[in-house]
Design a protein around this motif. Structure first.
Motif, PDB file in Angstrom:
ATOM      1  N   PRO A 147     -30.737-102.392  38.156  1.00 50.73           N
ATOM      2  CA  PRO A 147     -30.373-101.403  37.132  1.00 50.73           C
ATOM      3  C   PRO A 147     -30.987-101.689  35.767  1.00 50.73           C
ATOM      4  O   PRO A 147     -30.874-100.878  34.855  1.00 50.73           O
ATOM      5  CB  PRO A 147     -28.844-101.522  37.073  1.00 50.73           C
ATOM      6  CG  PRO A 147     -28.566-102.927  37.489  1.00 50.73           C
ATOM      7  CD  PRO A 147     -29.606-103.264  38.518  1.00 50.73           C
ATOM      8  N   TYR A 148     -31.634-102.834  35.609  1.00 50.73           N
ATOM      9  CA  TYR A 148     -32.225-103.226  34.328  1.00 50.73           C
ATOM     10  C   TYR A 148     -33.698-103.578  34.552  1.00 50.73           C
ATOM     11  O   TYR A 148     -34.104-103.940  35.660  1.00 50.73           O
ATOM     12  CB  TYR A 148     -31.473-104.437  33.747  1.00 50.73           C
ATOM     13  CG  TYR A 148     -31.185-105.512  34.763  1.00 50.73           C
ATOM     14  CD1 TYR A 148     -32.168-106.445  35.127  1.00 50.73           C
ATOM     15  CD2 TYR A 148     -29.933-105.596  35.388  1.00 50.73           C
ATOM     16  CE1 TYR A 148     -31.911-107.415  36.079  1.00 50.73           C
ATOM     17  CE2 TYR A 148     -29.676-106.562  36.342  1.00 50.73           C
ATOM     18  CZ  TYR A 148     -30.669-107.473  36.678  1.00 50.73           C
ATOM     19  OH  TYR A 148     -30.412-108.423  37.626  1.00 50.73           O
ATOM     20  N   PRO A 149     -34.522-103.460  33.524  1.00 54.09           N
ATOM     21  CA  PRO A 149     -35.938-103.794  33.666  1.00 54.09           C
ATOM     22  C   PRO A 149     -36.115-105.263  34.045  1.00 54.09           C
ATOM     23  O   PRO A 149     -35.464-106.152  33.488  1.00 54.09           O
ATOM     24  CB  PRO A 149     -36.522-103.509  32.284  1.00 54.09           C
ATOM     25  CG  PRO A 149     -35.553-102.585  31.638  1.00 54.09           C
ATOM     26  CD  PRO A 149     -34.208-102.962  32.176  1.00 54.09           C
ATOM     27  N   SER A 150     -36.989-105.509  34.998  1.00 55.76           N
ATOM     28  CA  SER A 150     -37.187-106.868  35.473  1.00 55.76           C
ATOM     29  C   SER A 150     -38.587-107.007  36.054  1.00 55.76           C
ATOM     30  O   SER A 150     -39.078-106.108  36.746  1.00 55.76           O
ATOM     31  CB  SER A 150     -36.138-107.213  36.539  1.00 55.76           C
ATOM     32  OG  SER A 150     -36.362-108.490  37.076  1.00 55.76           O
ATOM     33  N   SER A 151     -39.222-108.129  35.765  1.00 57.43           N
ATOM     34  CA  SER A 151     -40.547-108.415  36.310  1.00 57.43           C
ATOM     35  C   SER A 151     -40.429-109.399  37.474  1.00 57.43           C
ATOM     36  O   SER A 151     -39.533-110.261  37.496  1.00 57.43           O
ATOM     37  CB  SER A 151     -41.459-109.014  35.239  1.00 57.43           C
ATOM     38  OG  SER A 151     -41.699-108.095  34.198  1.00 57.43           O
TER      39      SER A 151
END
Length: 378
Positions: free
Chosen positions: A197-201
């Motif tokens: 649900p959150y930006p992640s690399s």
């Protein structure tokens, strides 16, 4: 009277020392300067359309736009390098979308090996997908396809094999970038997580072809470019440069504005990263060694067109439109001055003694680097 003679003698000595010192400093500090004038040209310059791309291959180069043309290295136009059966696939004016040292992607569909004449078809994108990019990795090729749902998916293909293999473990991830280390034959894929649900690399490491080597998950962090060395990976974000060991531990980190705006050049098993809009530690560039250790460099401002050059150097256009050759210590070795206004410069190891220059009025000039004599620029 004696005082006047002594004063005159001292003045003369000072003048002589000044002249000697000036000449010595010029010899010491001024790099070699080479004028490339029109008499250094091979054949006549030719006009290309706005936005056309230039691609090099073993036997020449191509200018690809609405009407793609192929040339020998010295600028003579040549026939299309395709078999009759391939002409049925690519058409009379094939568009080259991407190219590597050995391969070209044509019409977002077909990948050809350019080491042979005519070119050899090695891969065709399947129904419902199209070629987006490709990266050459030794005797293998990573093909990035755009799927029907607009996701980018990498596929691995070995030399002389027509079947592309889906990489294991990168599901639920959107491809962003990849970097290959020719020493270890390992490569790392930077991706954006699509199942959080959150930006992640995420970074997926592979070794010896497509064998998984591990995955690095970076929650709440977004990076956009990746560069791999033998032992580390360097990630570049909007305002951050971070070096990780392959095992996922941090080696070093730099916070600076506008790091996303940068150019990268592979050099002597490492990388030169140039940041025209950033400064850190009194520098605007990094030389990252193969072991991941770094050295801060101060390169000239407003460089463009950075690319590898022969003898472990790299070239770039400076703010005055001159071409400069730079070593890995960041020192300018030579300057090439043109009698035109260059927009872009190309150099190919296939034609190492030629320089290809696209001018601001869309003319392509081909210079021979053997004809002009060197002189000291005073």
């Amino acid at each position: 009277m004696i005082r006047k003679k002594v004063a005159l003698f001292v003045t003369l000595i000072s003048i002589i020392v000044g002249i000697i010192t000036r000449n010595h400093l010029q010899e010491l500090f001024f790099h070699k300067h080479k004028n490339l004038q029109s008499n250094d040209l091979l054949n006549k310059p030719f006009l290309i359309e706005e936005g056309a791309s230039v691609h090099f291959f073993k036997n020449g180069f191509a200018v690809s736009g609405t009407n793609t043309k192929f040339f020998t290295h010295d600028g003579k136009e040549m026939n299309l390098p395709f078999k009759p059966e391939d002409m049925v696939l690519v058409g009379d004016s094939p568009n080259i979308d991407k190219s590597t040292f050995r391969y070209v992607l044509i019409n977002n569909k077909f990948i050809y090996d350019t080491a042979t004449m005519p070119f050899k078809l090695v891969y065709t994108a399947g129904e419902g997908s199209e070629g987006f990019d490709m990266r050459e990795m030794g005797d293998a090729l990573l093909i990035i396809l755009k799927t029907e749902d607009k996701l980018l998916r990498p596929f691995f293909i070995q030399k002389d094999n027509i079947y592309a293999v889906d990489l294991n473990g990168i599901e639920n991830s959107h491809y962003l970038d990849v970097s290959y280390d020719p020493i270890t034959r390992g490569f790392s894929i930077l991706a954006l997580a699509t199942d959080t649900p959150y930006p992640s690399s995420r970074v997926f490491n592979f070794l010896n072809g497509n064998s998984p080597q591990g995955m690095l998950s970076l929650n709440d962090l977004l990076f956009y470019k990746i560069y791999r060395t033998q032992k580390t990976i360097i990630l570049v974000g909007i305002h951050q440069i971070t070096c990780y060991n392959i095992d996922g531990s941090i080696k070093w980190n730099i916070n600076a504005p506008n790091t996303y705006l940068h150019e990268a050049v592979p050099l002597d098993k490492g990388w030169v990263l140039y940041f025209p809009k950033s400064r850190f530690n009194g520098a605007n560039a990094l030389y990252v060694y193969s072991d991941g250790n770094r050295e801060f460099l101060e390169l000239p401002h407003e460089l463009t067109n950075l690319q590898p050059y022969k003898d472990q150097q790299f070239i770039a256009l400076d703010k005055n439109g001159n071409l400069v050759t730079i070593n890995k210590s960041g020192n300018i070795l030579k300057t090439f001055a043109f009698d035109i206004q260059p927009r872009r410069v190309y150099w190919s190891p296939y034609a190492s003694n030629y320089l290809y220059v696209l001018s601001r009025d869309n003319m392509v000039y081909i210079y021979s680097l053997n004809k002009a004599d060197f002189r000291k620029d005073e």
